[in-house]
Write a protein that holds these residues in place. Structure first.
Motif, PDB file in Angstrom:
ATOM      1  N   PHE A   6       0.915  -1.106  -0.102  1.00 29.48           N
ATOM      2  CA  PHE A   6      -0.008   0.037   0.027  1.00 29.48           C
ATOM      3  C   PHE A   6       0.768   1.248   0.101  1.00 29.48           C
ATOM      4  O   PHE A   6       2.145   1.157   0.449  1.00 29.48           O
ATOM      5  CB  PHE A   6      -1.145   0.160   1.113  1.00 29.48           C
ATOM      6  N   PHE A   7       0.327   2.253  -0.520  1.00 29.20           N
ATOM      7  CA  PHE A   7       0.907   3.512  -0.254  1.00 29.20           C
ATOM      8  C   PHE A   7       0.687   4.293   0.934  1.00 29.20           C
ATOM      9  O   PHE A   7      -0.318   4.575   1.280  1.00 29.20           O
ATOM     10  CB  PHE A   7       0.536   4.456  -1.718  1.00 29.20           C
ATOM     11  N   GLY A  12       5.286   8.832   1.677  1.00 26.75           N
ATOM     12  CA  GLY A  12       5.709   9.087   0.373  1.00 26.75           C
ATOM     13  C   GLY A  12       6.148   7.951   0.046  1.00 26.75           C
ATOM     14  O   GLY A  12       6.952   7.997  -1.232  1.00 26.75           O
ATOM     15  N   ALA A  13       5.613   6.755   0.518  1.00 32.90           N
ATOM     16  CA  ALA A  13       6.502   5.589   0.049  1.00 32.90           C
ATOM     17  C   ALA A  13       5.564   4.360  -0.066  1.00 32.90           C
ATOM     18  O   ALA A  13       4.190   4.240   0.681  1.00 32.90           O
ATOM     19  CB  ALA A  13       7.485   5.126   1.321  1.00 32.90           C
ATOM     20  N   VAL A  14       5.730   3.304  -0.690  1.00 34.23           N
ATOM     21  CA  VAL A  14       4.934   2.041  -0.906  1.00 34.23           C
ATOM     22  C   VAL A  14       5.537   1.090   0.193  1.00 34.23           C
ATOM     23  O   VAL A  14       6.912   1.121   0.355  1.00 34.23           O
ATOM     24  CB  VAL A  14       5.256   1.455  -2.256  1.00 34.23           C
ATOM     25  N   TYR A  25       8.543 -13.048   6.741  1.00 29.15           N
ATOM     26  CA  TYR A  25       8.458 -11.951   5.844  1.00 29.15           C
ATOM     27  C   TYR A  25       8.866 -10.731   6.345  1.00 29.15           C
ATOM     28  O   TYR A  25       9.165 -10.711   7.838  1.00 29.15           O
ATOM     29  CB  TYR A  25       6.979 -11.582   5.736  1.00 29.15           C
ATOM     30  N   VAL A  26       9.718 -10.048   5.876  1.00 26.36           N
ATOM     31  CA  VAL A  26      10.637  -8.793   6.123  1.00 26.36           C
ATOM     32  C   VAL A  26       9.772  -7.581   5.514  1.00 26.36           C
ATOM     33  O   VAL A  26       9.217  -7.388   4.274  1.00 26.36           O
ATOM     34  CB  VAL A  26      11.876  -8.734   5.737  1.00 26.36           C
ATOM     35  N   GLY A  27       9.530  -6.723   6.357  1.00 27.56           N
ATOM     36  CA  GLY A  27       8.818  -5.331   5.850  1.00 27.56           C
ATOM     37  C   GLY A  27       9.674  -4.228   5.117  1.00 27.56           C
ATOM     38  O   GLY A  27      11.083  -4.284   5.715  1.00 27.56           O
ATOM     39  N   ALA A  28       9.468  -3.813   4.159  1.00 25.56           N
ATOM     40  CA  ALA A  28      10.328  -2.825   3.192  1.00 25.56           C
ATOM     41  C   ALA A  28       9.673  -1.811   2.759  1.00 25.56           C
ATOM     42  O   ALA A  28       8.281  -1.648   2.586  1.00 25.56           O
ATOM     43  CB  ALA A  28      10.956  -3.534   2.218  1.00 25.56           C
ATOM     44  N   THR A  29      10.201  -0.746   2.331  1.00 23.38           N
ATOM     45  CA  THR A  29       9.661   0.490   1.756  1.00 23.38           C
ATOM     46  C   THR A  29      10.471   0.982   0.523  1.00 23.38           C
ATOM     47  O   THR A  29      11.456   0.718   0.482  1.00 23.38           O
ATOM     48  CB  THR A  29       9.459   1.657   2.541  1.00 23.38           C
ATOM     49  N   ILE A  30       9.699   1.599  -0.446  1.00 28.03           N
ATOM     50  CA  ILE A  30      10.390   2.304  -1.577  1.00 28.03           C
ATOM     51  C   ILE A  30       9.691   3.511  -1.875  1.00 28.03           C
ATOM     52  O   ILE A  30       8.292   3.393  -2.012  1.00 28.03           O
ATOM     53  CB  ILE A  30      10.445   1.310  -2.762  1.00 28.03           C
ATOM     54  N   GLY A  31      10.364   4.630  -1.939  1.00 28.20           N
ATOM     55  CA  GLY A  31       9.685   5.901  -1.911  1.00 28.20           C
ATOM     56  C   GLY A  31       9.177   6.165  -3.339  1.00 28.20           C
ATOM     57  O   GLY A  31       9.628   5.465  -4.550  1.00 28.20           O
ATOM     58  N   VAL A  49       1.919   2.170  -6.172  1.00 29.24           N
ATOM     59  CA  VAL A  49       1.577   0.712  -5.873  1.00 29.24           C
ATOM     60  C   VAL A  49       1.614  -0.128  -7.218  1.00 29.24           C
ATOM     61  O   VAL A  49       2.281  -1.068  -7.263  1.00 29.24           O
ATOM     62  CB  VAL A  49       0.625   0.398  -5.169  1.00 29.24           C
ATOM     63  N   SER A  50       1.130   0.618  -8.267  1.00 25.65           N
ATOM     64  CA  SER A  50       1.127  -0.169  -9.707  1.00 25.65           C
ATOM     65  C   SER A  50       2.599  -0.272 -10.309  1.00 25.65           C
ATOM     66  O   SER A  50       2.818  -1.255 -10.601  1.00 25.65           O
ATOM     67  CB  SER A  50       0.335   0.660 -10.510  1.00 25.65           C
ATOM     68  N   LEU A  51       3.403   0.750  -9.852  1.00 26.17           N
ATOM     69  CA  LEU A  51       4.614   0.791 -10.550  1.00 26.17           C
ATOM     70  C   LEU A  51       5.370  -0.537  -9.773  1.00 26.17           C
ATOM     71  O   LEU A  51       6.295  -1.401 -10.271  1.00 26.17           O
ATOM     72  CB  LEU A  51       5.282   2.059 -10.417  1.00 26.17           C
ATOM     73  N   TYR A  52       5.277  -0.542  -8.233  1.00 25.20           N
ATOM     74  CA  TYR A  52       5.855  -1.425  -7.658  1.00 25.20           C
ATOM     75  C   TYR A  52       5.549  -2.831  -8.016  1.00 25.20           C
ATOM     76  O   TYR A  52       6.331  -3.788  -8.181  1.00 25.20           O
ATOM     77  CB  TYR A  52       5.416  -1.526  -5.986  1.00 25.20           C
ATOM     78  N   LEU A  53       4.248  -3.176  -8.495  1.00 26.63           N
ATOM     79  CA  LEU A  53       3.474  -4.416  -8.605  1.00 26.63           C
ATOM     80  C   LEU A  53       4.082  -4.816 -10.126  1.00 26.63           C
ATOM     81  O   LEU A  53       4.529  -6.084 -10.078  1.00 26.63           O
ATOM     82  CB  LEU A  53       2.182  -4.398  -8.607  1.00 26.63           C
TER      83      LEU A  53
END
Length: 88
Positions: A6-7, A12-14, A25-31, A49-53
Motif C-alpha cells: 500500500f501507499f 510518500g512510500a510504498v 516476511y520482512v517489511g520494506a519501503t520504496i519511495g 503501488v502499480s509501479l511496484y507491482l
C-alpha cells in the motif's frame, strides 16, 4: 500472509513485505520518487503501488540482497539498490 502493498501518504512510500529464504516476511519501503525515477523515466503520474507491482520481482530481489548484506527491518530501498553501478 502479509498485508497487501500500500501507499503510505505521510512517508510518500510504498510499504510491502518480502518472503525470505527462511520463510519469514520482512517489511520494506520504496519511495514514490525512487519508483518514478527508476521505472517511469522520472515522470510522475504513475500510481506508485502499480509501479511496484509491475517491477515486484526486481524490487523484492533488492530487498533480499539488502537483508543478505545485514540490513534489518524495515528495509528502505534507494535508487542505488535498484540500478547497476555505472561502468566508465
Amino acid at each position: 500472509m502479509p498485508p497487501e502493498p500500500f501507499f503510505h501518504e505521510d512517508s510518500g512510500a510504498v510499504r510491502f513485505w518480502v518472503l525470505t529464504a527462511a520463510s519469514t516476511y520482512v517489511g520494506a519501503t520504496i519511495g514514490r520518487n525512487t519508483l518514478f525515477y527508476v521505472y517511469a523515466g522520472g515522470r510522475a503520474g504513475s500510481e506508485p503501488v502499480s509501479l511496484y507491482l509491475q517491477h515486484r520481482r526486481e524490487i523484492d530481489d533488492a530487498v533480499l540482497r539488502r537483508c543478505a548484506s545485514g540490513s534489518i527491518e524495515p528495509v528502505m530501498l534507494r535508487e542505488a539498490d535498484l540500478t547497476p553501478p555505472r561502468r566508465y
